[in-house]
Design a protein around this motif. Structure first.
Motif, PDB file in Angstrom:
ATOM      1  N   ILE A   1       0.988  -1.223   0.061  1.00 11.03           N
ATOM      2  CA  ILE A   1       0.121   0.002   0.032  1.00 11.03           C
ATOM      3  C   ILE A   1       1.047   1.177  -0.033  1.00 11.03           C
ATOM      4  O   ILE A   1       1.719   1.508   0.805  1.00 11.03           O
ATOM      5  N   GLN A   2       0.969   1.909  -0.860  1.00  6.14           N
ATOM      6  CA  GLN A   2       1.571   3.329  -1.077  1.00  6.14           C
ATOM      7  C   GLN A   2       0.749   4.490  -0.513  1.00  6.14           C
ATOM      8  O   GLN A   2      -0.190   4.445  -0.258  1.00  6.14           O
ATOM      9  N   VAL A   3       1.480   5.578  -0.464  1.00  6.63           N
ATOM     10  CA  VAL A   3       0.784   6.805   0.382  1.00  6.63           C
ATOM     11  C   VAL A   3      -0.303   7.187  -0.430  1.00  6.63           C
ATOM     12  O   VAL A   3      -1.203   7.695   0.052  1.00  6.63           O
ATOM     13  N   THR A   4      -0.199   7.126  -1.711  1.00  7.44           N
ATOM     14  CA  THR A   4      -1.414   7.390  -2.769  1.00  7.44           C
ATOM     15  C   THR A   4      -1.448   6.639  -3.955  1.00  7.44           C
ATOM     16  O   THR A   4      -0.653   5.781  -4.122  1.00  7.44           O
ATOM     17  N   ARG A   5      -2.387   6.677  -4.403  1.00  5.95           N
ATOM     18  CA  ARG A   5      -2.540   6.102  -5.841  1.00  5.95           C
ATOM     19  C   ARG A   5      -3.562   6.797  -6.828  1.00  5.95           C
ATOM     20  O   ARG A   5      -4.696   7.456  -6.479  1.00  5.95           O
ATOM     21  N   SER A   6      -3.034   7.028  -7.943  1.00 10.45           N
ATOM     22  CA  SER A   6      -3.732   8.100  -8.997  1.00 10.45           C
ATOM     23  C   SER A   6      -5.328   7.708  -9.069  1.00 10.45           C
ATOM     24  O   SER A   6      -5.340   6.417  -9.420  1.00 10.45           O
ATOM     25  N   SER A   7      -6.026   8.526  -9.152  1.00 11.72           N
ATOM     26  CA  SER A   7      -7.196   8.529  -9.605  1.00 11.72           C
ATOM     27  C   SER A   7      -7.284   8.271 -11.168  1.00 11.72           C
ATOM     28  O   SER A   7      -6.480   9.101 -11.892  1.00 11.72           O
TER      29      SER A   7
ATOM     30  N   SER B   1      -2.986  31.989  -7.643  1.00  8.63           N
ATOM     31  CA  SER B   1      -2.934  30.489  -7.032  1.00  8.63           C
ATOM     32  C   SER B   1      -2.439  29.468  -7.964  1.00  8.63           C
ATOM     33  O   SER B   1      -2.879  29.603  -9.079  1.00  8.63           O
ATOM     34  N   MET B   2      -1.272  28.887  -7.721  1.00  8.47           N
ATOM     35  CA  MET B   2      -1.020  27.671  -8.361  1.00  8.47           C
ATOM     36  C   MET B   2      -1.401  26.324  -7.786  1.00  8.47           C
ATOM     37  O   MET B   2      -1.499  25.887  -6.574  1.00  8.47           O
ATOM     38  N   PHE B   3      -2.107  25.495  -9.033  1.00  8.99           N
ATOM     39  CA  PHE B   3      -2.421  24.373  -8.509  1.00  8.99           C
ATOM     40  C   PHE B   3      -1.697  23.280  -9.300  1.00  8.99           C
ATOM     41  O   PHE B   3      -1.226  23.333 -10.534  1.00  8.99           O
ATOM     42  N   SER B   4      -1.379  22.134  -8.578  1.00 11.66           N
ATOM     43  CA  SER B   4      -0.820  21.012  -9.183  1.00 11.66           C
ATOM     44  C   SER B   4      -1.879  20.043  -9.556  1.00 11.66           C
ATOM     45  O   SER B   4      -2.830  19.428  -8.770  1.00 11.66           O
ATOM     46  N   PHE B   5      -1.850  19.384 -10.655  1.00  9.05           N
ATOM     47  CA  PHE B   5      -2.658  18.187 -11.372  1.00  9.05           C
ATOM     48  C   PHE B   5      -1.569  17.030 -11.391  1.00  9.05           C
ATOM     49  O   PHE B   5      -1.738  16.213 -12.250  1.00  9.05           O
TER      50      PHE B   5
ATOM     51  N   ALA C   1       0.080  13.256 -10.993  1.00 10.75           N
ATOM     52  CA  ALA C   1      -0.686  11.845 -10.594  1.00 10.75           C
ATOM     53  C   ALA C   1      -0.935  11.796  -9.243  1.00 10.75           C
ATOM     54  O   ALA C   1      -1.878  10.786  -8.914  1.00 10.75           O
ATOM     55  N   THR C   2      -0.323  12.326  -8.250  1.00 10.54           N
ATOM     56  CA  THR C   2      -0.456  11.985  -6.883  1.00 10.54           C
ATOM     57  C   THR C   2      -1.453  13.002  -5.957  1.00 10.54           C
ATOM     58  O   THR C   2      -1.887  12.664  -4.876  1.00 10.54           O
ATOM     59  N   LYS C   3      -2.126  13.745  -6.793  1.00 10.80           N
ATOM     60  CA  LYS C   3      -3.102  14.825  -6.431  1.00 10.80           C
ATOM     61  C   LYS C   3      -4.412  14.120  -6.377  1.00 10.80           C
ATOM     62  O   LYS C   3      -4.852  13.403  -7.041  1.00 10.80           O
TER      63      LYS C   3
ATOM     64  N   TYR D   1       5.959  13.477   4.488  1.00 12.04           N
ATOM     65  CA  TYR D   1       5.947  14.683   4.015  1.00 12.04           C
ATOM     66  C   TYR D   1       5.622  15.709   4.930  1.00 12.04           C
ATOM     67  O   TYR D   1       4.563  15.361   5.799  1.00 12.04           O
ATOM     68  N   PHE D   2       6.458  16.776   5.361  1.00  9.39           N
ATOM     69  CA  PHE D   2       7.439  17.299   4.527  1.00  9.39           C
ATOM     70  C   PHE D   2       8.552  17.399   5.427  1.00  9.39           C
ATOM     71  O   PHE D   2       8.906  18.443   6.025  1.00  9.39           O
ATOM     72  N   TYR D   3       9.275  16.296   5.641  1.00 12.60           N
ATOM     73  CA  TYR D   3      10.673  16.363   6.021  1.00 12.60           C
ATOM     74  C   TYR D   3      11.700  15.840   4.985  1.00 12.60           C
ATOM     75  O   TYR D   3      11.432  14.869   4.227  1.00 12.60           O
TER      76      TYR D   3
HETATM   77  N1  T4K Z   1       4.235  22.666  -4.383  1.00 11.61           N
HETATM   78  C1  T4K Z   1       3.903  21.796  -3.353  1.00 11.61           C
HETATM   79  C2  T4K Z   1       3.469  22.346  -2.217  1.00 11.61           C
HETATM   80  C3  T4K Z   1       3.739  20.237  -3.924  1.00 11.61           C
HETATM   81  O1  T4K Z   1       3.435  19.366  -2.984  1.00 11.61           O
HETATM   82  C4  T4K Z   1       4.142  20.344  -5.301  1.00 11.61           C
HETATM   83  C5  T4K Z   1       4.180  18.914  -5.576  1.00 11.61           C
HETATM   84  C6  T4K Z   1       4.337  21.140  -6.120  1.00 11.61           C
HETATM   85  C7  T4K Z   1       4.466  22.522  -5.487  1.00 11.61           C
HETATM   86  C8  T4K Z   1       4.983  21.082  -7.530  1.00 11.61           C
HETATM   87  O2  T4K Z   1       3.936  20.484  -8.225  1.00 11.61           O
HETATM   88  P1  T4K Z   1       4.077  19.618  -9.611  1.00 11.61           P
HETATM   89  O3  T4K Z   1       5.062  20.191 -10.588  1.00 11.61           O
HETATM   90  O4  T4K Z   1       4.574  18.109  -9.123  1.00 11.61           O
HETATM   91  O5  T4K Z   1       2.844  19.205 -10.402  1.00 11.61           O
HETATM   92  C9  T4K Z   1       5.097  13.792  -5.156  1.00 11.61           C
HETATM   93  C10 T4K Z   1       4.881  14.580  -6.278  1.00 11.61           C
HETATM   94  O6  T4K Z   1       5.705  14.203  -7.593  1.00 11.61           O
HETATM   95  C11 T4K Z   1       4.588  15.937  -6.412  1.00 11.61           C
HETATM   96  O7  T4K Z   1       3.646  16.497  -7.292  1.00 11.61           O
HETATM   97  C12 T4K Z   1       4.010  16.395  -5.094  1.00 11.61           C
HETATM   98  N2  T4K Z   1       3.883  17.632  -4.808  1.00 11.61           N
HETATM   99  C13 T4K Z   1       5.069  15.693  -3.798  1.00 11.61           C
HETATM  100  C14 T4K Z   1       4.548  16.027  -2.447  1.00 11.61           C
HETATM  101  O8  T4K Z   1       4.690  14.301  -4.029  1.00 11.61           O
HETATM  102  P2  T4K Z   1       7.350  12.036  -4.725  1.00 11.61           P
HETATM  103  O9  T4K Z   1       8.487  12.052  -5.206  1.00 11.61           O
HETATM  104  O10 T4K Z   1       7.004  11.938  -2.939  1.00 11.61           O
HETATM  105  O11 T4K Z   1       6.345  11.119  -5.476  1.00 11.61           O
HETATM  106  P3  T4K Z   1       6.374   9.571  -5.749  1.00 11.61           P
HETATM  107  O12 T4K Z   1       6.905   9.225  -7.129  1.00 11.61           O
HETATM  108  O13 T4K Z   1       7.284   8.902  -4.638  1.00 11.61           O
HETATM  109  O14 T4K Z   1       4.953   8.971  -5.755  1.00 11.61           O
HETATM  110  C15 T4K Z   1       4.234   8.728  -4.333  1.00 11.61           C
HETATM  111  C16 T4K Z   1       3.424   7.817  -4.421  1.00 11.61           C
HETATM  112  O15 T4K Z   1       2.398   8.280  -5.283  1.00 11.61           O
HETATM  113  C17 T4K Z   1       3.729   6.350  -5.091  1.00 11.61           C
HETATM  114  O16 T4K Z   1       4.348   5.641  -4.030  1.00 11.61           O
HETATM  115  C18 T4K Z   1       2.341   5.832  -5.642  1.00 11.61           C
HETATM  116  C19 T4K Z   1       1.642   7.033  -6.151  1.00 11.61           C
HETATM  117  N3  T4K Z   1       1.681   7.334  -7.449  1.00 11.61           N
HETATM  118  C20 T4K Z   1       2.836   8.128  -8.023  1.00 11.61           C
HETATM  119  C21 T4K Z   1       3.101   8.222  -9.415  1.00 11.61           C
HETATM  120  C22 T4K Z   1       4.287   9.048  -9.981  1.00 11.61           C
HETATM  121  C23 T4K Z   1       0.714   6.869  -8.382  1.00 11.61           C
HETATM  122  O17 T4K Z   1      -0.356   6.388  -8.009  1.00 11.61           O
HETATM  123  N4  T4K Z   1       0.770   7.218  -9.673  1.00 11.61           N
HETATM  124  C24 T4K Z   1       2.021   7.814 -10.325  1.00 11.61           C
HETATM  125  O18 T4K Z   1       1.923   8.033 -11.472  1.00 11.61           O
HETATM  126  O19 T4K Z   1       6.537  13.651  -5.208  1.00 11.61           O
END
Ligand code: T4K
Length: 386
Positions: A10-16, A181-185, A187-189, A316-318
């Motif tokens: 089980i990962q921290v999240t899973r893409s919808s 305001s900036m939004f991230s879309f 995969a983990t959101k 997150y976030f350490y």
């Molecule tokens: N500002 C803030 C406050 C942010 O938190 C973020 C991004 C940004 C700006 C920048 O936005 P973006 O440029 O990313 O749009 C992840 C994300 O990559 C990142 O978007 C996110 N915040 C950050 C909090 O978390 P990692 O390196 O921890 O992700 P990763 O690859 O370890 O994935 C975590 C889990 O998510 C995986 O264990 C399984 C799941 N997953 C991951 C991917 C890539 C999926 O289910 N599908 C997938 O495609 O950074």
């Protein structure tokens, strides 16, 4: 009766994701038009749908949230120093530094982990041009406090709302506050376009600048007026957004139910602090941060326990961004003691729309140390049970 079961990690999240057929239908026409990127029909349709969903006037799409933030900073012509939080993902701080600006770190409050407005004024100097706060975990910053300070000192405000898509404050979309305001879309959101991002803003004049900055500064076939880059959202990303937007309310409701289950199990345990409900805020249930403070296990022990059971929570976030190696010697982490305290104790537990209640219970059982032996069955190999 013998039955083979496999316990998946089980990962921290899973893409919808939408049904495959729904996405296939949405992208079909791209095989007729061969128009794959550079602001095509899907891009336009998605942008219009977002304006409607968020009930705002202006939005510009980007290939990811990080470049959206970098471009918003560039478009608003910020200079000198920017007040921000170190309790965030690397992106927020890097976006400031990569624009040639100096981040000045303000501490966070221990209630919701957003920037502490009470500590902000003392950090303002003649060089300060803006505040970049973060709605961390989807918790909303002190909007009124920030607006008041920004007005008084004539500062711009760009919210890093990467986690806050779909959140409302007293019925108003969180996209409506500040200059932008900036939004991230990503995969983990809560809502994803695979990779993707957007900037929402109040001044419609920013529209042209943002468009040009994300497209090499090209203003006509024979004219380049800005030193722009490439940060365009492509048609496949926009199509994913169109599909996922149809389901966002259901996704949020499912996440809400998962969070409620966690709260039921962990809500009244000494030494375990769960997220607060902010008054007037309609949450998107983006993350489930848990602070272990005075609990029988510390954060790292809980994380290891879960890992040994194939459950991957995340810190997150350490570490704090003001303690990153790339900034060594530049900032003093002791100046943001609350952020340091929380970063050392926080763990974000798995959360996604389809996380089964049985899995939530298993995670909570491990944390609460119930019946640990029960779960010592083979994990990533197939186990035979009677
Ligand atoms: N500002 C803030 C406050 C942010 O938190 C973020 C991004 C940004 C700006 C920048 O936005 P973006 O440029 O990313 O749009 C992840 C994300 O990559 C990142 O978007 C996110 N915040 C950050 C909090 O978390 P990692 O390196 O921890 O992700 P990763 O690859 O370890 O994935 C975590 C889990 O998510 C995986 O264990 C399984 C799941 N997953 C991951 C991917 C890539 C999926 O289910 N599908 C997938 O495609 O950074």
């Amino acid at each position: 009766m013998n039955k083979n079961i496999t316990i998946q990690p089980i990962q921290v999240t899973r893409s919808s994701m939408p049904d495959f057929e729904e996405y296939e239908e949405e992208i079909k026409e791209l095989w007729q038009t061969h128009w794959l990127t550079n602001m095509g029909v899907k891009h336009k349709k998605f942008e219009e749908q977002l304006l409607k969903y968020l009930n705002i006037q202006n939005i510009t799409l980007f290939t990811n949230g990080h470049l959206a933030l970098e471009c918003a900073i560039a478009a608003l012509n910020l200079t000198g120093e920017v007040i921000t939080t170190p309790f965030t993902f690397a992106s927020t701080t890097h976006a400031i530094v990569r624009n040639g600006l100096e981040p000045v770190f303000c501490d966070i409050n221990p209630r919701d982990y957003t920037i502490d407005v009470e500590k902000m004024e003392s950090l303002i100097t003649k060089k300060t041009s803006a505040i970049i706060p973060v709605h961390v975990y989807g918790n909303i910053c002190n909007l009124d406090g920030i607006e008041k300070i920004a007005k008084e000192y004539n500062l711009k405000v760009i919210y890093d709302a990467a986690h806050a898509f779909g959140v409302k404050v007293n019925g108003v979309s969180v996209a409506s506050f500040g200059d932008a305001s900036m939004f991230s879309f990503h995969a983990t959101k809560v809502f994803n376009t695979i990779e993707g991002g957007a900037v929402a803003y109040t001044d419609k004049n920013l529209s042209k600048i943002l468009y040009n900055i994300k497209n090499f500064g090209i203003t006509g076939q024979e004219s380049v007026q800005y030193v722009g880059g490439n940060a365009k959202m492509n048609e496949f990303q926009a199509a994913m957004g169109i599909c996922n937007l149809r389901h966002i309310q259901v996704e949020i409701e499912k996440r809400k139910a998962v969070v409620a289950r966690y709260v039921e199990r962990l809500g009244n345990i000494n030494g375990i602090k769960l997220a607060v409900n902010q008054p007037g805020v309609t949450s998107n249930y983006a993350y489930l941060p848990v602070v272990f403070d005075g609990y029988k296990l510390n954060r790292d022990e809980v994380s290891e326990q879960l890992k040994s059971e194939n459950i991957f929570a995340r810190k997150y976030f350490y570490p704090l961004t003001n303690s990153f190696e790339c900034y060594e010697g530049r900032f003093n982490v002791e100046k943001t003691p609350v952020a340091k305290y929380i970063a050392d104790r926080v763990l974000t537990l798995p959360l996604y729309a389809d996380l089964a209640f049985e899995d939530v219970d298993r995670i909570c059982d491990i944390i609460l140390n119930y019946n640990r032996a029960r779960y010592h069955i083979n994990l990533d190999v197939t186990a035979s049970v009677g």
